[in-house]
Design a protein around this motif. Structure first.
Motif, PDB file in Angstrom:
ATOM      1  N   HIS A  18      10.716   5.009  -4.776  1.00  0.00           N
ATOM      2  CA  HIS A  18       9.488   4.627  -4.690  1.00  0.00           C
ATOM      3  C   HIS A  18       9.539   3.410  -3.723  1.00  0.00           C
ATOM      4  CE1 HIS A  18       5.130   4.325  -5.294  1.00  0.00           C
ATOM      5  NE2 HIS A  18       5.286   3.044  -5.433  1.00  0.00           N
ATOM      6  N   ASN A  19      10.145   2.277  -4.075  1.00  0.00           N
ATOM      7  CA  ASN A  19      10.159   1.293  -3.036  1.00  0.00           C
ATOM      8  C   ASN A  19      10.958   1.675  -1.790  1.00  0.00           C
ATOM      9  OD1 ASN A  19       9.282  -0.473  -5.284  1.00  0.00           O
ATOM     10  ND2 ASN A  19      11.512  -1.233  -5.799  1.00  0.00           N
ATOM     11  N   GLU A  65       0.790  -1.181   0.081  1.00  0.00           N
ATOM     12  CA  GLU A  65      -0.085   0.098  -0.075  1.00  0.00           C
ATOM     13  C   GLU A  65       0.826   1.487   0.155  1.00  0.00           C
ATOM     14  OE1 GLU A  65      -3.249  -0.128  -0.399  1.00  0.00           O
ATOM     15  OE2 GLU A  65      -2.946  -2.277  -0.441  1.00  0.00           O
ATOM     16  N   LYS A  66       0.402   2.248  -0.784  1.00  0.00           N
ATOM     17  CA  LYS A  66       1.247   3.487  -0.849  1.00  0.00           C
ATOM     18  C   LYS A  66       1.211   3.988   0.514  1.00  0.00           C
ATOM     19  CE  LYS A  66       0.945   3.813  -5.782  1.00  0.00           C
ATOM     20  NZ  LYS A  66       0.205   4.433  -6.755  1.00  0.00           N
ATOM     21  N   THR A  82       7.844   3.078   0.086  1.00  0.00           N
ATOM     22  CA  THR A  82       7.066   2.233   0.566  1.00  0.00           C
ATOM     23  C   THR A  82       7.460   0.954   1.633  1.00  0.00           C
ATOM     24  OG1 THR A  82       7.373   1.014  -1.605  1.00  0.00           O
ATOM     25  CG2 THR A  82       5.304   1.869  -1.254  1.00  0.00           C
TER      26      THR A  82
END
Lengths: 119, 113, 149
Positions: C117-118, A118-119, C121
């Motif tokens: 982005h990884n 989930e972001k 998260t």
């Protein structure tokens, strides 16, 4: 299914981890982009890929990947094989393309694993 | 088996070239490295990938793929979609990951033979 | 600040930019350190992932950098500090799919624009700052206690 059965199903060569062929595997993840593997692959899955550099083994270690299946019969650089042995990560190599490899495994009941974060 | 049948069976969403869905799928290729797809895929393959940039349309055109399916709900980039419409290359989108989608398509094609 | 005295362990590792054959060794080391601490598997795995992505970023883009691991009673913290080109537009760099990677990096399976982005998260807390032509600093915190939600 056991890794040994995966080897037979794919007519694969065992490049590393002969001692781990009795390991049970249930899920698989196919990708050529390492960042996708990092984003989505679950611990305990098989990683099917066409990449052969040492980073594939590093990532498998980071993610607790059960085994690496190299597709398209690509030759592995010696340092990749060495690292896989050092980190005790089984590596199989099959001549089949990823499409055929994934198809055969799926037909035998191996399921996909996608860990959506989930972001 | 044509693309329309695969799309219906696997709930794929169609993003371009609706008039080309009767393209016959004779095989499949799953891969994200463009040079690899270029070298090893065949005409009539349905190409399964997560790459979304416009080079995929050029490759699918050159290699005469039946179409492209994007996995993991990846959407084609805007210029990719424009190019696909121009070149009349079907791009479809699946919610499944590459492994699972490949498995399902492999089985559909096997049954069809 | 006040957490300083709570540090159980701290390790630092140097990373050389452009050296792909060594890329990932620091993450492998950090993972084995964390494993020995009997931390939950998920914490070890997430720490290893964010560390790996940060390490690949340094190798891919920077001249050199340092990754440090700090273990506290309730958290694992990984910092990545590099000397390199920096990131002109952080917001853009954080977007999935955005990448400035060259062909060599892409052929290795990286540069899909998923790295930062990884990292975000998989971290519980993520801070990033960067100065063009100076370098980039990342700080990732992973709680070792289950979250309250």
């Amino acid at each position: 299914m056991k890794l040994r059965e995966v080897k037979e199903l794919l007519n694969a060569d065992v490049i590393a981890g002969e001692e781990k062929l009795d390991m049970e595997v249930k899920t698989a993840f196919g990708a050529d982009l390492m960042s996708d593997v990092l984003a989505f692959a679950k611990a305990g899955s098989m990683l099917l890929t066409g990449l052969t550099n040492t980073q594939v083994v590093r990532i498998a270690n980071v993610l607790d990947i059960a085994a690496i299946i190299i597709v398209r019969g690509k030759k592995l650089p010696a340092e990749t094989v060495e690292l896989a042995k050092e980190l005790h990560i089984p590596v199989l190599s099959t001549k089949f393309i990823l499409f055929e490899t994934a198809g055969r495994l799926y037909a035998q009941g191996i399921v996909g694993c996608l860990e959506k974060v989930e972001k | 088996m044509d693309i329309a049948a695969i799309a219906k069976e696997l709930n794929l969403e169609i993003r371009s070239a609706r008039d080309r869905l009767e393209n016959i799928v004779t095989g499949g290729y799953t891969g994200d490295l463009l040079s690899d797809v270029m070298a090893n895929s065949h005409a009539g393959d349905i190409w399964i990938t997560r790459q979304v940039h416009q080079n995929i349309v050029a490759i699918a055109t050159l290699k005469e793929h039946a179409g492209i399916i994007l996995v993991n709900s990846c959407e084609p980039a805007k210029d990719t979609l424009e190019r696909a419409k121009q070149e009349n290359v079907p791009i479809l989108v699946s919610r499944l990951g590459a492994f699972e989608l490949t498995g399902k398509i492999y089985n559909l094609l096997a049954k069809d033979k | 600040m006040c957490a300083a005295e709570n540090i159980l362990e701290k390790h630092s590792f140097d990373i050389e930019g452009g050296n792909f054959s060594n890329a990932g060794t620091v993450s492998t080391k950090i993972k084995s350190i964390l494993k020995q601490k009997n931390l939950p598997d998920d914490v070890v795995r997430r720490s290893a992932i964010v560390c790996y992505e940060a390490e690949i970023n340094i190798v891919s883009y920077a001249k050199k950098g340092v990754i440090s691991l700090t273990i506290r009673p309730n958290s694992v913290q990984i910092e990545a500090d590099d000397e390199g080109p920096g990131i002109p537009n952080i917001e853009l760099a954080m977007q999935q799919g955005y990448s400035t990677a060259n062909q060599q990096i892409r052929e290795m399976g990286f540069g899909a624009g998923m790295g930062l982005h990884n990292i975000k998260t998989y971290s519980d807390i993520f801070d990033i700052s960067s100065e063009v032509d100076k370098g980039t600093f990342l700080k990732m915190t992973i709680h070792t206690q289950p979250a309250k939600d």
